[in-house]
Enzyme design. Structure first.
Site, mmCIF file in Angstrom:
data_model
loop_
_atom_site.group_PDB
_atom_site.id
_atom_site.type_symbol
_atom_site.label_atom_id
_atom_site.label_comp_id
_atom_site.label_asym_id
_atom_site.label_seq_id
_atom_site.Cartn_x
_atom_site.Cartn_y
_atom_site.Cartn_z
ATOM 1 N N HIS A 19 -72.345 57.515 -72.929
ATOM 2 C CA HIS A 19 -72.466 56.455 -71.916
ATOM 3 C C HIS A 19 -71.315 55.464 -71.989
ATOM 4 C CE1 HIS A 19 -77.084 57.383 -71.752
ATOM 5 N NE2 HIS A 19 -76.361 58.241 -71.068
ATOM 6 N N CYS A 46 -60.079 49.755 -64.392
ATOM 7 C CA CYS A 46 -60.111 49.270 -63.011
ATOM 8 C C CYS A 46 -61.155 50.058 -62.217
ATOM 9 C CB CYS A 46 -58.729 49.424 -62.377
ATOM 10 S SG CYS A 46 -58.732 49.034 -60.610
ATOM 11 N N CYS A 48 -58.739 52.035 -59.311
ATOM 12 C CA CYS A 48 -57.759 53.090 -59.633
ATOM 13 C C CYS A 48 -57.971 53.660 -61.030
ATOM 14 C CB CYS A 48 -56.329 52.564 -59.486
ATOM 15 S SG CYS A 48 -55.820 51.460 -60.822
ATOM 16 N N CYS A 105 -56.851 44.118 -61.495
ATOM 17 C CA CYS A 105 -55.808 45.098 -61.791
ATOM 18 C C CYS A 105 -54.618 44.850 -60.858
ATOM 19 C CB CYS A 105 -56.415 46.480 -61.551
ATOM 20 S SG CYS A 105 -55.308 47.861 -61.686
ATOM 21 N N ASN A 157 -87.858 57.160 -85.651
ATOM 22 C CA ASN A 157 -88.200 56.116 -84.679
ATOM 23 C C ASN A 157 -89.505 55.456 -85.118
ATOM 24 O OD1 ASN A 157 -88.931 54.697 -82.195
ATOM 25 N ND2 ASN A 157 -87.466 56.034 -81.174
HETATM 26 C C1 BJW Z 1 -85.675 51.990 -83.536
HETATM 27 C C2 BJW Z 1 -85.506 50.839 -84.263
HETATM 28 C C3 BJW Z 1 -85.081 50.995 -85.569
HETATM 29 C C4 BJW Z 1 -86.138 50.248 -82.319
HETATM 30 N N1 BJW Z 1 -84.848 52.216 -86.062
HETATM 31 N N2 BJW Z 1 -85.447 53.194 -84.038
HETATM 32 C C5 BJW Z 1 -84.628 62.916 -63.844
HETATM 33 C C6 BJW Z 1 -85.726 62.210 -63.386
HETATM 34 C C7 BJW Z 1 -85.599 60.892 -62.945
HETATM 35 C C8 BJW Z 1 -84.360 60.252 -62.957
HETATM 36 C C9 BJW Z 1 -83.292 60.974 -63.425
HETATM 37 C C10 BJW Z 1 -83.418 62.268 -63.844
HETATM 38 N N3 BJW Z 1 -82.195 62.712 -64.231
HETATM 39 C C11 BJW Z 1 -81.304 61.710 -64.084
HETATM 40 C C12 BJW Z 1 -81.959 60.642 -63.582
HETATM 41 C C13 BJW Z 1 -81.384 59.334 -63.278
HETATM 42 C C14 BJW Z 1 -81.053 58.542 -64.518
HETATM 43 C C15 BJW Z 1 -82.213 58.564 -65.510
HETATM 44 O O1 BJW Z 1 -82.242 59.271 -66.484
HETATM 45 N N4 BJW Z 1 -83.200 57.714 -65.308
HETATM 46 C C16 BJW Z 1 -84.341 57.643 -66.249
HETATM 47 C C17 BJW Z 1 -84.658 56.194 -66.522
HETATM 48 C C18 BJW Z 1 -85.470 58.461 -65.722
HETATM 49 N N5 BJW Z 1 -79.835 59.049 -65.134
HETATM 50 C C19 BJW Z 1 -78.634 58.759 -64.648
HETATM 51 O O2 BJW Z 1 -78.475 58.099 -63.648
HETATM 52 C C20 BJW Z 1 -77.445 59.312 -65.421
HETATM 53 N N6 BJW Z 1 -76.526 59.946 -64.562
HETATM 54 C C21 BJW Z 1 -76.839 61.063 -63.917
HETATM 55 O O3 BJW Z 1 -77.906 61.615 -64.051
HETATM 56 O O4 BJW Z 1 -75.797 61.544 -63.136
HETATM 57 C C22 BJW Z 1 -76.112 62.565 -62.211
HETATM 58 C C23 BJW Z 1 -76.589 61.864 -60.947
HETATM 59 C C24 BJW Z 1 -75.642 61.386 -60.103
HETATM 60 C C25 BJW Z 1 -76.077 60.767 -58.923
HETATM 61 C C26 BJW Z 1 -77.420 60.598 -58.668
HETATM 62 C C27 BJW Z 1 -78.368 61.037 -59.594
HETATM 63 C C28 BJW Z 1 -77.940 61.688 -60.738
HETATM 64 C C29 BJW Z 1 -76.659 58.192 -66.077
HETATM 65 C C30 BJW Z 1 -77.445 57.484 -67.105
HETATM 66 C C31 BJW Z 1 -76.649 56.294 -67.650
HETATM 67 C C32 BJW Z 1 -77.479 55.438 -68.584
HETATM 68 N N7 BJW Z 1 -76.811 54.219 -68.822
HETATM 69 C C33 BJW Z 1 -77.426 53.250 -69.709
HETATM 70 C C34 BJW Z 1 -76.702 51.900 -69.524
HETATM 71 C C35 BJW Z 1 -75.320 51.929 -70.169
HETATM 72 C C36 BJW Z 1 -74.600 50.659 -69.903
HETATM 73 C C37 BJW Z 1 -75.182 49.489 -70.652
HETATM 74 O O5 BJW Z 1 -75.158 49.497 -71.908
HETATM 75 O O6 BJW Z 1 -75.667 48.562 -70.000
HETATM 76 O O7 BJW Z 1 -77.367 53.711 -71.053
HETATM 77 S S1 BJW Z 1 -79.170 53.076 -69.420
HETATM 78 C C38 BJW Z 1 -79.577 52.753 -71.107
HETATM 79 O O8 BJW Z 1 -80.496 53.774 -71.549
HETATM 80 C C39 BJW Z 1 -78.268 52.961 -71.888
HETATM 81 C C40 BJW Z 1 -78.742 53.795 -73.054
HETATM 82 O O9 BJW Z 1 -77.670 54.515 -73.621
HETATM 83 C C41 BJW Z 1 -79.814 54.651 -72.445
HETATM 84 C C42 BJW Z 1 -80.778 55.231 -73.442
HETATM 85 O O10 BJW Z 1 -81.527 54.209 -74.040
HETATM 86 P P1 BJW Z 1 -81.924 54.315 -75.585
HETATM 87 O O11 BJW Z 1 -80.708 54.320 -76.412
HETATM 88 O O12 BJW Z 1 -82.872 55.422 -75.776
HETATM 89 O O13 BJW Z 1 -82.619 52.874 -75.810
HETATM 90 P P2 BJW Z 1 -84.156 52.443 -75.567
HETATM 91 O O14 BJW Z 1 -84.172 50.969 -75.560
HETATM 92 O O15 BJW Z 1 -84.760 53.151 -74.432
HETATM 93 O O16 BJW Z 1 -84.899 52.978 -76.868
HETATM 94 C C43 BJW Z 1 -84.638 52.444 -78.161
HETATM 95 C C44 BJW Z 1 -85.513 53.171 -79.145
HETATM 96 O O17 BJW Z 1 -85.183 52.703 -80.454
HETATM 97 C C45 BJW Z 1 -87.022 52.937 -78.943
HETATM 98 O O18 BJW Z 1 -87.686 54.193 -78.924
HETATM 99 C C46 BJW Z 1 -87.428 52.122 -80.169
HETATM 100 O O19 BJW Z 1 -88.744 52.424 -80.616
HETATM 101 C C47 BJW Z 1 -86.398 52.554 -81.174
HETATM 102 N N8 BJW Z 1 -86.121 51.598 -82.237
HETATM 103 N N9 BJW Z 1 -85.852 49.766 -83.429
HETATM 104 C C48 BJW Z 1 -85.067 53.287 -85.232
HETATM 105 N N10 BJW Z 1 -84.913 49.896 -86.369
HETATM 106 ZN ZN ZN Z 2 -56.407 49.380 -60.295
#
Ligand code: BJW
Ligand code: ZN
Length: 267
Positions: free
Chosen positions: A130, A138, A141, A166, A231
């Site tokens: 991600h 930019c 571009c 940019c 987790n």
């Molecule tokens: C501990 C702890 C400790 C706490 N020890 N553990 C199918 C169905 C429906 C929707 C979709 C689908 N396929 C794709 C989609 C759309 C979407 C998606 O998945 N949506 C879902 C919500 C359903 N996906 C996308 O849009 C992706 N692109 C894509 O599919 O492109 C093709 C496409 C193009 C055009 C149209 C449609 C599709 C891109 C996804 C990009 C995600 N970006 C983010 C933001 C990044 C920027 C930013 O930082 O702001 O990435 S979203 C956010 O979630 C971030 C993370 O990397 C990502 C995952 O989250 P993560 O890391 O799992 O965090 P949490 O908070 O959810 O969980 C933390 C865990 O830690 C918990 O379980 C705690 O219990 C645990 N924890 N303390 C160990 N001490």
């Molecule tokens: Zn540019």
């Protein structure tokens, strides 16, 4: 599926069966999410009073539409997060993951995180599915933007900051992957190859609900790899993993490292 609730008082011996199951693994993938950085003071996204999206609606910040509608609001929020990350330090989980290469020279880290704490802990060639907060570009571009070196000033979380412009006139945007955007193609190809050919995948601190990244543990499982989850809370991966370790990454990863070392010296 073997579920174990782990607390440090138990000692690392309870992880010896897992260390033994991992003993013959060569190709290991460590797949991480926001939970691995939680103990470094970086907020996770979902579920929790301090979670980023308990405070901010994702659609308001983490989409290209949100940036185009209000670049300063979105850039300000990401600058705040970049400053928090720059002040954070790798925690015992990041350090233990880097040290696991002593046992598994072919280990690769695939992270969803936009921070650089794995690298600062000593992991090499980390795949960032991600993107990275410190690799802005930019919006028009795609030219790379270099932030000033050093630790940035810590702005208020919600204060808008005008993004730099940019030479082409476009705004600079954070180097992260927003909802609806494709993952970097080479990184995604490398990650699916690693997950599809590994002997073991350790999923650490992710809710495993954002796709396509969440396919990786499922892909490893369908190719008969041993899948381990670390987790403190239940996730959608619970049903798909061989070992489900409930507890904090900063406790479990060092204990797993110690159990592997113990297992190695006993054999
Ligand atoms: C501990 C702890 C400790 C706490 N020890 N553990 C199918 C169905 C429906 C929707 C979709 C689908 N396929 C794709 C989609 C759309 C979407 C998606 O998945 N949506 C879902 C919500 C359903 N996906 C996308 O849009 C992706 N692109 C894509 O599919 O492109 C093709 C496409 C193009 C055009 C149209 C449609 C599709 C891109 C996804 C990009 C995600 N970006 C983010 C933001 C990044 C920027 C930013 O930082 O702001 O990435 S979203 C956010 O979630 C971030 C993370 O990397 C990502 C995952 O989250 P993560 O890391 O799992 O965090 P949490 O908070 O959810 O969980 C933390 C865990 O830690 C918990 O379980 C705690 O219990 C645990 N924890 N303390 C160990 N001490
Ligand atoms: Zn540019």
């Amino acid at each position: 599926m073997h579920t174990l609730t782990y607390t440090p008082e138990q000692g690392h011996d309870v992880l010896l069966p897992l260390a033994q199951a991992l003993g013959s693994a060569q190709k290991v993938v460590v797949f991480t999410g926001a939970g691995v950085s939680a103990e470094s003071g970086i907020a996770t996204f979902r579920n929790g009073a301090n979670a980023l999206w308990s405070r901010n609606d994702a659609q308001r910040m983490a989409t290209p539409e949100a940036f185009h509608a209000n670049p300063a609001r979105v850039w300000g929020w990401y600058e705040y997060r970049r400053a928090v990350i720059a002040r954070a330090q790798p925690n015992p989980a990041h350090l233990a993951i880097a040290a696991l290469t002593r046992h598994f020279p072919e280990l690769r880290v695939v992270t969803q995180n936009v921070d650089d704490l794995h690298e600062r802990a000593g992991s090499n060639d980390v795949i960032h599915l991600h993107g990275r907060l410190d690799q802005a570009r930019c919006d028009k571009c795609a030219r790379a933007f270099t932030h000033l070196s050093g630790i940035p000033a810590l702005p208020e979380e919600e204060v808008p900051i005008q993004p730099p412009q940019c030479a082409c006139g476009g705004y600079v945007r954070p180097g992260v992957v927003w909802f609806g955007e494709s993952l970097p193609e080479d990184d995604w190809d490398a990650a699916t190859h690693l997950a599809g050919h590994c002997d073991a995948l350790i999923s650490v601190g992710t809710s495993a609900m954002v796709f396509p990244a969440a396919q990786l543990p499922r892909l490893a499982k369908s190719n008969n790899a041993t899948v381990i989850q670390v987790n403190p809370a239940p996730t959608e991966m619970d049903l798909h993993c061989d070992f489900n370790l409930r507890g904090h990454a900063g406790d479990i990863l060092p204990a797993l490292l110690a159990a592997l070392e113990r297992n190695q010296s006993a054999s």
